[in-house]
Design a protein around this motif. Structure first.
Motif, mmCIF file in Angstrom:
data_model
loop_
_atom_site.group_PDB
_atom_site.id
_atom_site.type_symbol
_atom_site.label_atom_id
_atom_site.label_comp_id
_atom_site.label_asym_id
_atom_site.label_seq_id
_atom_site.Cartn_x
_atom_site.Cartn_y
_atom_site.Cartn_z
ATOM 1 N N THR A 173 -4.112 12.371 -2.402
ATOM 2 C CA THR A 173 -4.972 13.510 -2.691
ATOM 3 C C THR A 173 -6.390 13.001 -2.951
ATOM 4 O O THR A 173 -6.618 11.809 -3.147
ATOM 5 C CB THR A 173 -4.496 14.313 -3.913
ATOM 6 O OG1 THR A 173 -4.850 13.615 -5.123
ATOM 7 C CG2 THR A 173 -2.988 14.543 -3.887
ATOM 8 N N ASN A 174 -7.330 13.919 -2.995
ATOM 9 C CA ASN A 174 -8.718 13.588 -3.316
ATOM 10 C C ASN A 174 -9.127 14.401 -4.540
ATOM 11 O O ASN A 174 -9.912 15.336 -4.453
ATOM 12 C CB ASN A 174 -9.622 13.878 -2.124
ATOM 13 C CG ASN A 174 -11.057 13.453 -2.364
ATOM 14 O OD1 ASN A 174 -11.337 12.628 -3.231
ATOM 15 N ND2 ASN A 174 -11.978 14.017 -1.602
ATOM 16 N N GLY A 175 -8.553 14.066 -5.672
ATOM 17 C CA GLY A 175 -8.799 14.793 -6.906
ATOM 18 C C GLY A 175 -7.676 15.730 -7.285
ATOM 19 O O GLY A 175 -7.670 16.273 -8.389
ATOM 20 N N GLY A 176 -6.735 15.960 -6.382
ATOM 21 C CA GLY A 176 -5.588 16.795 -6.702
ATOM 22 C C GLY A 176 -4.585 16.060 -7.578
ATOM 23 O O GLY A 176 -4.424 14.843 -7.476
ATOM 24 N N ASP A 177 -3.912 16.799 -8.442
ATOM 25 C CA ASP A 177 -2.898 16.229 -9.323
ATOM 26 C C ASP A 177 -1.566 16.141 -8.590
ATOM 27 O O ASP A 177 -1.270 16.950 -7.699
ATOM 28 C CB ASP A 177 -2.728 17.087 -10.575
ATOM 29 C CG ASP A 177 -4.058 17.341 -11.277
ATOM 30 O OD1 ASP A 177 -4.761 16.355 -11.579
ATOM 31 O OD2 ASP A 177 -4.389 18.519 -11.515
ATOM 32 N N VAL A 178 -0.733 15.167 -8.977
ATOM 33 C CA VAL A 178 0.589 15.002 -8.379
ATOM 34 C C VAL A 178 1.633 15.016 -9.490
ATOM 35 O O VAL A 178 1.546 14.234 -10.442
ATOM 36 C CB VAL A 178 0.689 13.699 -7.563
ATOM 37 C CG1 VAL A 178 2.102 13.536 -6.997
ATOM 38 C CG2 VAL A 178 -0.336 13.679 -6.445
ATOM 39 N N ILE A 179 2.618 15.908 -9.365
ATOM 40 C CA ILE A 179 3.673 16.069 -10.372
ATOM 41 C C ILE A 179 5.025 15.824 -9.714
ATOM 42 O O ILE A 179 5.381 16.493 -8.744
ATOM 43 C CB ILE A 179 3.635 17.471 -10.995
ATOM 44 C CG1 ILE A 179 2.322 17.684 -11.744
ATOM 45 C CG2 ILE A 179 4.830 17.683 -11.928
ATOM 46 C CD1 ILE A 179 2.138 19.099 -12.271
ATOM 47 N N PHE A 180 5.765 14.850 -10.244
ATOM 48 C CA PHE A 180 7.156 14.607 -9.860
ATOM 49 C C PHE A 180 8.027 15.147 -11.000
ATOM 50 O O PHE A 180 8.223 14.471 -12.001
ATOM 51 C CB PHE A 180 7.424 13.116 -9.674
ATOM 52 C CG PHE A 180 6.684 12.470 -8.537
ATOM 53 C CD1 PHE A 180 7.285 12.287 -7.305
ATOM 54 C CD2 PHE A 180 5.380 12.007 -8.706
ATOM 55 C CE1 PHE A 180 6.609 11.668 -6.257
ATOM 56 C CE2 PHE A 180 4.694 11.387 -7.674
ATOM 57 C CZ PHE A 180 5.309 11.226 -6.446
ATOM 58 N N GLY B 142 -8.767 10.443 -8.782
ATOM 59 C CA GLY B 142 -9.219 11.220 -9.933
ATOM 60 C C GLY B 142 -8.225 12.239 -10.441
ATOM 61 O O GLY B 142 -8.366 12.744 -11.553
ATOM 62 N N GLY B 143 -7.233 12.569 -9.658
ATOM 63 C CA GLY B 143 -6.198 13.496 -10.104
ATOM 64 C C GLY B 143 -5.196 12.815 -11.021
ATOM 65 O O GLY B 143 -5.014 11.593 -10.977
ATOM 66 N N HIS B 144 -4.520 13.602 -11.851
ATOM 67 C CA HIS B 144 -3.499 13.071 -12.750
ATOM 68 C C HIS B 144 -2.183 12.856 -12.000
ATOM 69 O O HIS B 144 -1.914 13.505 -10.979
ATOM 70 C CB HIS B 144 -3.260 14.028 -13.917
ATOM 71 C CG HIS B 144 -4.482 14.319 -14.734
ATOM 72 N ND1 HIS B 144 -5.242 13.334 -15.311
ATOM 73 C CD2 HIS B 144 -5.078 15.501 -15.070
ATOM 74 C CE1 HIS B 144 -6.253 13.874 -15.975
ATOM 75 N NE2 HIS B 144 -6.175 15.198 -15.839
ATOM 76 N N ILE B 145 -1.351 11.951 -12.535
ATOM 77 C CA ILE B 145 -0.013 11.716 -12.011
ATOM 78 C C ILE B 145 0.972 11.864 -13.160
ATOM 79 O O ILE B 145 0.856 11.162 -14.170
ATOM 80 C CB ILE B 145 0.115 10.321 -11.379
ATOM 81 C CG1 ILE B 145 -0.879 10.145 -10.220
ATOM 82 C CG2 ILE B 145 1.549 10.082 -10.885
ATOM 83 C CD1 ILE B 145 -0.945 8.725 -9.673
#
Length: 454
Positions: free
Chosen positions: A169-176, A201-204
């Motif tokens: 992503t380009n700043g998007g957050d990723v949630i597993f 820049g996104g959170h994981i």
């Protein structure tokens, strides 16, 4: 209100002047509607495409057979009732055939328990949301053109597997988000060899739970990813048994570029074998978790009885692999830029077991950037073990300025004869070659037969 079918092999088009296109093969939601969409082009322009059905039967042998999903709106594939009636695969569709950029992708709904397999690479100019039982990411996902709107949510009532692929992503957050039904087994998150997540820049967030929490403004689970069965890469050397983990990293890279990273895995007692850990790293060529200027939190828990169950293991099979487990934070001013907590409430395993070479690195030079290590053991076991028996372990806790705190309270801390712990800095180290950090170690029982420096 039952099936939706196309006929013949001549391509047909359904288009709109910006309105949504909805196809519903199971409008009465009785679980019997079948979709047949081959040789069909859907183009709503700026509108969205919504397709609902229970099962699927259409030709997907070549791209020219598949339904084309065009326009710049979002695409949703979901059941009319609670769940699909079969496995869903993404190669059935040809997304963005007109190359205008699909604005979002949703597969399933929160109640879906059927498995979902991403078996084609997808670049989406917006968010991706996938709901299912087992979710397997077998090809790359990329939402970079969606910028900060390109969040990726994988929400599974069972296991999530990133199968040696990448999510970008380009700043998007990723949630597993595994184990969304709050069970005690088969709700893990696994990163097979060479898997990578990059968010710029996104959170994981990686964990589980049937309830909701708010973390950095995101809705996430309220619990652990729990010990689902591990991929074949984690089979015990010699084929003696399998290791079970809530979260398993196998030569994996997580890079948030300034976003925060949170990891929470549990090795639960409800699994068919005793060995395992809440969080396991199988080093191979090495695993890197790099938050940039963000923070990293790693929590591992064990509730399994028997020998060989731990909260966190940083180097499974250290005598067979030589790679490192490296966790980095740079220029973060939080009191604890890196937090690691390993707990064990059963069996003969430790809270945190350091095997192979683990490096926790904070390069902030002013105002914070500390490293915090905590844990518990069970029935006399160690909260933190650096090396164990004949297995070597090296632990580097390096901070340019922020305090290094190892606090295991009443529980033992062991640096074994094959162990080596380095605190503060290492001369000429490429990451932390000098340090002004204070070091505080709190334990009622310290056994230190290995080496230390700092």
């Amino acid at each position: 209100r039952q099936n939706f079918n196309t006929s013949g092999t001549v391509r047909r088009t359904i288009s709109s002047a910006g309105g949504n296109i909805t196809i519903n093969a199971d409008a009465d939601a009785n679980g019997s509607g079948q979709l047949d969409l081959d040789y069909l082009t859907l183009n709503p322009g700026v509108g969205n495409t919504i397709i609902r059905g229970e099962t699927f039967l259409f030709t997907t042998a070549t791209n020219t057979d598949k339904p084309y999903i065009n326009g710049i709106g979002s695409f949703t594939l979901e059941s009319s009732d609670a769940s699909f009636g079969q496995l869903v695969q993404t190669h059935w569709f040809l997304f963005d055939q007109d190359a205008n950029g699909i604005g979002g992708l949703t597969l399933g709904k929160a109640t879906n328990t059927s498995n979902v397999l991403v078996d084609a690479a997808h670049s989406i100019a917006g968010p991706i949301q996938i709901y299912g039982g087992d979710i397997t990411i077998g090809q790359n996902l990329n939402t970079s053109t969606g910028g900060a709107n390109g969040d990726v949510l994988l929400k599974s009532s069972a296991n999530i597997l990133l199968d040696s692929r990448s999510i970008t992503t380009n700043g998007g957050d990723v949630i597993f988000w595994a184990n969304s039904d709050g069970q005690t087994a088969d709700g893990g998150v696994f990163f097979k060899t060479g898997s990578a997540v990059s968010t710029s820049g996104g959170h994981i967030w990686i964990g589980g739970g049937s309830g909701n929490n708010t973390w950095n403004g995101l809705t996430v689970g309220n619990g652990w990813a729990v010990s689902g069965r591990n991929p074949s890469d984690l089979a015990y050397i010699g084929g003696l048994s399998d290791w079970y983990a809530g979260i398993a990293f196998i030569q994996t890279t997580l890079s948030s570029g300034g976003g925060n990273i949170y990891i929470a895995g549990q090795r639960h007692s409800n699994s068919p074998v005793n060995v395992g850990a809440g969080v396991i790293n199988n080093s191979g060529t090495g695993t890197l978790i790099d938050a940039g200027a963000g923070t990293v939190t790693i929590k591992g828990d064990n509730t399994a009885s028997g020998n060989g169950a731990f909260g966190i293991m940083t180097g499974l099979h250290p005598n067979g692999y030589t790679g490192r487990f490296t966790v980095k934070s740079s220029n973060n001013t939080a009191t604890s830029a890196i937090t690691v907590d390993g707990t064990s409430s059963a069996g003969t395993g430790d809270g945190i077991l350091i095997e192979n070479h683990a490096r926790f690195l904070s390069t902030a030079t002013t105002n914070g950037g500390g490293i915090s290590i905590s844990g518990t053991g069970f029935s006399g076991r160690n909260a933190l073990s650096v090396g164990i028996g004949a297995n070597a372990g090296t632990l580097d806790l390096l901070s340019a300025s922020g305090a290094i705190n190892i606090n295991v309270g009443i529980y033992p801390l062991l640096v074994a004869s094959q162990g080596n712990m380095k605190l503060g800095s290492i001369v000429n180290d490429a990451d932390v070659g000098s340090s002004t950090a204070n070091v505080v170690i709190t334990s009622n029982n310290v056994s230190w037969t290995g080496t230390a420096s700092g």
